[in-house]
Design a protein around this motif. Sequence first.
Motif, PDB file in Angstrom:
ATOM      1  N   UNK A   1       0.851  -1.196   0.000  1.00 25.59           N
ATOM      2  CA  UNK A   1       0.000   0.000   0.000  1.00 25.59           C
ATOM      3  C   UNK A   1       0.885   1.244   0.000  1.00 25.59           C
ATOM      4  N   UNK A   2       0.272   2.374  -0.286  1.00 26.83           N
ATOM      5  CA  UNK A   2       0.967   3.668  -0.218  1.00 26.83           C
ATOM      6  C   UNK A   2       1.486   3.897   1.198  1.00 26.83           C
ATOM      7  N   UNK A   3       2.630   4.541   1.324  1.00 27.11           N
ATOM      8  CA  UNK A   3       3.203   4.825   2.649  1.00 27.11           C
ATOM      9  C   UNK A   3       2.509   5.998   3.320  1.00 27.11           C
ATOM     10  N   UNK A   4       1.607   6.644   2.614  1.00 21.96           N
ATOM     11  CA  UNK A   4       0.940   7.818   3.176  1.00 21.96           C
ATOM     12  C   UNK A   4       1.582   9.119   2.767  1.00 21.96           C
ATOM     13  N   UNK A   5       2.722   8.992   2.075  1.00 23.05           N
ATOM     14  CA  UNK A   5       3.454  10.162   1.573  1.00 23.05           C
ATOM     15  C   UNK A   5       3.570  11.239   2.647  1.00 23.05           C
TER      16      UNK A   5
ATOM     17  N   UNK B   1      -0.397   6.888   9.329  1.00 23.02           N
ATOM     18  CA  UNK B   1       0.797   6.794   8.490  1.00 23.02           C
ATOM     19  C   UNK B   1       1.734   5.701   9.006  1.00 23.02           C
ATOM     20  N   UNK B   2       1.887   5.621  10.325  1.00 21.81           N
ATOM     21  CA  UNK B   2       2.737   4.578  10.912  1.00 21.81           C
ATOM     22  C   UNK B   2       2.188   3.197  10.587  1.00 21.81           C
TER      23      UNK B   2
ATOM     24  N   UNK C   1      11.735   7.228   4.311  1.00 19.33           N
ATOM     25  CA  UNK C   1      11.540   8.037   5.518  1.00 19.33           C
ATOM     26  C   UNK C   1      10.383   7.492   6.357  1.00 19.33           C
ATOM     27  N   UNK C   2       9.251   7.217   5.720  1.00 19.39           N
ATOM     28  CA  UNK C   2       8.082   6.773   6.483  1.00 19.39           C
ATOM     29  C   UNK C   2       8.265   5.370   7.056  1.00 19.39           C
ATOM     30  N   UNK C   3       8.940   4.490   6.316  1.00 18.14           N
ATOM     31  CA  UNK C   3       9.223   3.149   6.853  1.00 18.14           C
ATOM     32  C   UNK C   3      10.169   3.248   8.053  1.00 18.14           C
ATOM     33  N   UNK C   4      11.210   4.065   7.924  1.00 18.55           N
ATOM     34  CA  UNK C   4      12.157   4.217   9.043  1.00 18.55           C
ATOM     35  C   UNK C   4      11.461   4.846  10.257  1.00 18.55           C
TER      36      UNK C   4
END
Length: 303
Positions: A41-45, A56-57, A85-88
């Motif tokens: 899925x999208x990371x939420x940008x 987002x998390x 960035x969002x995964x980290x």
Amino acid sequence: MAKVAYYPGCALEGSGGPYDRSTRVLVKALGLEMENLRDYNCCGAMEVKNIHPMLQTYLSARNMAIASEQMGMDTVMAPCNGCYHNLKKAEYETATSQDAMDTVQDLARKSDDPVYTGDVRTLHLLEWLMEELGPEGIKQKMTKSLNGIKIANYYGCMYTRPRQIFPEKDNGPGSDSSYQPHFMDDLLGAAGAVNVDFPLKTSCCGGAHTLSDSDTSTQLVLNLLQSAEDSGAEVIATECPTCHSGLEMHQVRAETEFGIKTDVKVVYFTQLLGLAMGLSPRKLGIHENVSDSIGLLKEKGVI
């Protein structure tokens, strides 16, 4: 060499298509293995956190749980700075807050999704190439050279900020630096490029504001382009689809709206490394870039 789960995110399936294609052919040429992350899925940008930060998390935790629980992999590789960035950030939050971990696990169970247990790490493509090959490994794989082309390596702002979500950086030799990142410099230097001293390598390109405040984004990009040219660069190498698109589009807009022309070319670092591996410009998608670098690359004997 361990296989990683490849997370292209949304941008590499759209405006960042040349980055996706050059990543895939480069990885294959280098003899590395990756497998598409299933049902991602999208990371939420940059927008979803405005609705709720934990959403987002959760979106990133779901992707990591798929890699672990459905694919049996412990590493997700993301070439996009925003996805990385969002995964980290999700890694950090679930590792340091039991409330955060409880929330994402509860949402996963209610959604009948795989449950993230904190056993996955995220690598940017740059980090993966450094971990598996490094500059010496790149040299051994080269069949051509970048012939001293002068490059300003642009990392953008999300690759290194905020520092706490990248604990592996700033750990001395062998690690990248959040103050002076150098992995892209190291790899392209090994491929025969000359890295110029580019002071704005981690400055923001204004990507988040390109629709709401285009003039500000254009000015931020213009700062980057003019600084690169002042540093003697012929090319800006990019590692993020949003940064790359922003640099290309606002370079055009700076000329049409403000009458300020810059000539530095914008090229993905994967395309440059691919050329050094002897891959064709078409397979690397160089003809799909808005920034026309073909003439310069021919002049330099790179293609």
